[in-house]
Write an enzyme that holds these catalytic residues in place. Structure first.
Site, mmCIF file in Angstrom:
data_model
loop_
_atom_site.group_PDB
_atom_site.id
_atom_site.type_symbol
_atom_site.label_atom_id
_atom_site.label_comp_id
_atom_site.label_asym_id
_atom_site.label_seq_id
_atom_site.Cartn_x
_atom_site.Cartn_y
_atom_site.Cartn_z
ATOM 1 N N GLY A 71 -54.832 -33.926 103.175
ATOM 2 C CA GLY A 71 -54.360 -34.897 102.200
ATOM 3 C C GLY A 71 -53.401 -34.306 101.183
ATOM 4 O O GLY A 71 -52.421 -34.947 100.792
ATOM 5 N N THR A 72 -53.668 -33.070 100.756
ATOM 6 C CA THR A 72 -52.804 -32.436 99.761
ATOM 7 C C THR A 72 -51.382 -32.274 100.285
ATOM 8 O O THR A 72 -50.411 -32.632 99.606
ATOM 9 C CB THR A 72 -53.377 -31.067 99.350
ATOM 10 O OG1 THR A 72 -54.622 -31.276 98.670
ATOM 11 C CG2 THR A 72 -52.415 -30.320 98.435
ATOM 12 N N ASN A 151 -60.611 -41.281 93.767
ATOM 13 C CA ASN A 151 -61.583 -40.390 94.388
ATOM 14 C C ASN A 151 -62.807 -40.117 93.523
ATOM 15 O O ASN A 151 -63.841 -39.697 94.026
ATOM 16 C CB ASN A 151 -60.915 -39.055 94.765
ATOM 17 C CG ASN A 151 -60.205 -38.409 93.599
ATOM 18 O OD1 ASN A 151 -59.413 -39.049 92.913
ATOM 19 N ND2 ASN A 151 -60.476 -37.142 93.357
ATOM 20 N N SER A 199 -56.827 -38.427 105.399
ATOM 21 C CA SER A 199 -57.370 -37.094 105.643
ATOM 22 C C SER A 199 -58.512 -37.151 106.648
ATOM 23 O O SER A 199 -59.295 -38.103 106.662
ATOM 24 C CB SER A 199 -57.863 -36.486 104.329
ATOM 25 O OG SER A 199 -58.457 -35.230 104.538
ATOM 26 N N HIS A 201 -61.175 -34.861 107.047
ATOM 27 C CA HIS A 201 -62.538 -34.455 106.673
ATOM 28 C C HIS A 201 -63.250 -35.447 105.762
ATOM 29 O O HIS A 201 -64.405 -35.245 105.405
ATOM 30 C CB HIS A 201 -62.535 -33.040 106.059
ATOM 31 C CG HIS A 201 -62.043 -32.957 104.646
ATOM 32 N ND1 HIS A 201 -62.883 -32.687 103.584
ATOM 33 C CD2 HIS A 201 -60.811 -33.070 104.119
ATOM 34 C CE1 HIS A 201 -62.173 -32.640 102.465
ATOM 35 N NE2 HIS A 201 -60.918 -32.875 102.770
ATOM 36 N N THR A 236 -46.844 -24.530 114.452
ATOM 37 C CA THR A 236 -47.672 -24.804 115.616
ATOM 38 C C THR A 236 -48.821 -25.729 115.237
ATOM 39 O O THR A 236 -49.533 -25.485 114.256
ATOM 40 C CB THR A 236 -48.248 -23.491 116.202
ATOM 41 O OG1 THR A 236 -47.158 -22.651 116.559
ATOM 42 C CG2 THR A 236 -49.109 -23.772 117.423
ATOM 43 N N CYS A 325 -61.958 -30.846 93.640
ATOM 44 C CA CYS A 325 -60.868 -29.956 93.244
ATOM 45 C C CYS A 325 -61.036 -29.465 91.811
ATOM 46 O O CYS A 325 -60.355 -28.556 91.373
ATOM 47 C CB CYS A 325 -59.525 -30.672 93.393
ATOM 48 S SG CYS A 325 -59.195 -31.183 95.080
#
Length: 379
Positions: A71-72, A151, A199, A201, A236, A325
């Site tokens: 997400g970041t 959030n 995101s 997770h 990659t 965070c």
């Protein structure tokens, strides 16, 4: 006594089906997707399958999905990439005061290129006021970024209205939908958004992978060079992570409504126990009670945030003080400060977030433990 995990807003456990789907790509199917040989092709095909699943979850075409490291990065790419691609049109950006730190860091980076930022305040429920947004728009405004669901609070922003205003003014609109994605059916084919962040997770997929939806008419400057992701994000590909994300998105589309209903049951039950055991004057719901049911931000003014978190942890119950965070800090979070709450309420705010693996028994036990902690503190 079983552990009770009520911090799904920070991260979620990987679903067993997701883990099973990922495992082969950590071992025998380890090829580089950019390689032309068969090992590379074996790794490439599942990436595109995963892109289809994520696209379906957002009701869009797979080519509109760019995989990132989370997400970041998606937030950063959306804001910095779009702003740099449009700086000839203007250098004014609008965000809300309660955006994720990734958005704040992105606009801070842009200040060195002479971009100007307007920080929209929110009301007492943590919601952007449309009239204030309209007043903040200037002739040189090129981008608005307002998160879909906060959030920490779980409040739902008026994304449709914001998007309509942005479209009318010819301004790009980005929304961080990381916390909306797990429980809300997001249809970008009808929603007026140009860039949207999700995101892995947060939906029982692996960490280290996310996605950015980019509208077909939007140009962004890639932040990482390379020809992967149709020249939009080099490097990659994280094949196991992307495969896991795709499987998690597939499961999500089948279970999202059930998740909403179950979370609503948990939220209602918890609040009911507190009302019965403590009384309504002993706790305060922060934000909008009608936000997403998966997030409950609540204050018990007689018990400060850190004391509550540590006391519950000793009982094997995991919650948070807000955004992961901001972990490690005992200061009131930026989001809670934006609500301008009285000190006793602000300094006792906790976030409880529900998800996969929780049971009604877990919820009842956690609610009663909180009652015990409050009662001990009062005495």
């Amino acid at each position: 006594m079983n552990d009770i995990y009520l911090d799904h807003g920070a991260t979620t456990p990987v679903h067993p089906q997701v883990f099973e789907k990922m495992t082969p790509f950590l071992q025998e199917r380890f090829g580089n997707p950019s390689s032309l040989h068969s090992k590379g092709k074996i790794a490439k095909i599942p990436i595109e399958d995963a892109r289809v699943y994520v696209a379906k979850a957002l009701h869009t075409h797979p080519t509109r999905i760019v995989f990132t490291s989370g997400g970041t990065e998606s937030d950063y790419t959306a804001i910095v990439g779009a702003a740099l691609a449009q700086r000839e049109k203007g250098k004014h950006i609008i965000i809300s005061e309660i955006e994720h730190s990734a958005v704040f860091e992105a606009v801070d980076f842009l200040k060195q290129f002479d971009f100007e930022i307007t920080y929209l305040p929110v009301n007492s429920q943590g919601i952007v006021e449309i009239d204030q947004l309209k007043q903040a728009i200037r002739n040189d405004t090129i981008l608005i970024s307002v998160m879909y669901v906060n959030n920490e609070l779980g409040t739902i922003q008026p994304i449709q209205q914001i998007g309509d205003i942005a479209r009318e003014k010819g301004i790009l609109f980005h929304t961080d939908a990381v916390q909306a994605f797990p429980v809300m059916d997001i249809d970008v084919s009808t929603l007026p958004v140009d860039l949207l962040t999700v995101s892995s997770h947060k939906i029982n997929g692996p960490k280290g992978v996310g996605a950015l939806y980019i509208h077909k008419d939007v140009k962004i400057r890639p932040l990482i060079g390379g020809n992967q992701e149709r020249n939009r994000r080099g490097g990659t590909e994280n094949v196991p992570g992307i495969v896991g994300f795709g499987e998690a998105a597939k499961i999500l589309t089948e279970t999202r409504e059930e998740k909403w209903q179950k979370a609503q049951q948990f939220k209602n039950r918890m609040i009911k126990i507190w009302k019965e055991k403590l009384g309504e004057e002993e706790f305060f719901i922060n934000g909008d009670l009608h936000g997403v049911p998966s997030i409950l931000n609540v204050s018990f003014p007689s018990v400060d945030t850190q004391t509550m978190i540590v006391s519950l942890d000793m009982k094997k119950i995991a919650i948070s003080g807000g955004s992961a965070c901001a972990a490690g800090s005992i200061d009131v979070t930026r989001v809670i400060k934006a609500l301008h709450l009285p000190d006793p309420i602000a300094k006792s705010a906790i976030r409880i977030s529900f998800g996969y693996g929780n049971t009604l028994e877990d919820i009842e036990r956690a609610a009663k433990e909180i009652v015990n902690i409050v009662n001990r503190k009062r005495k």
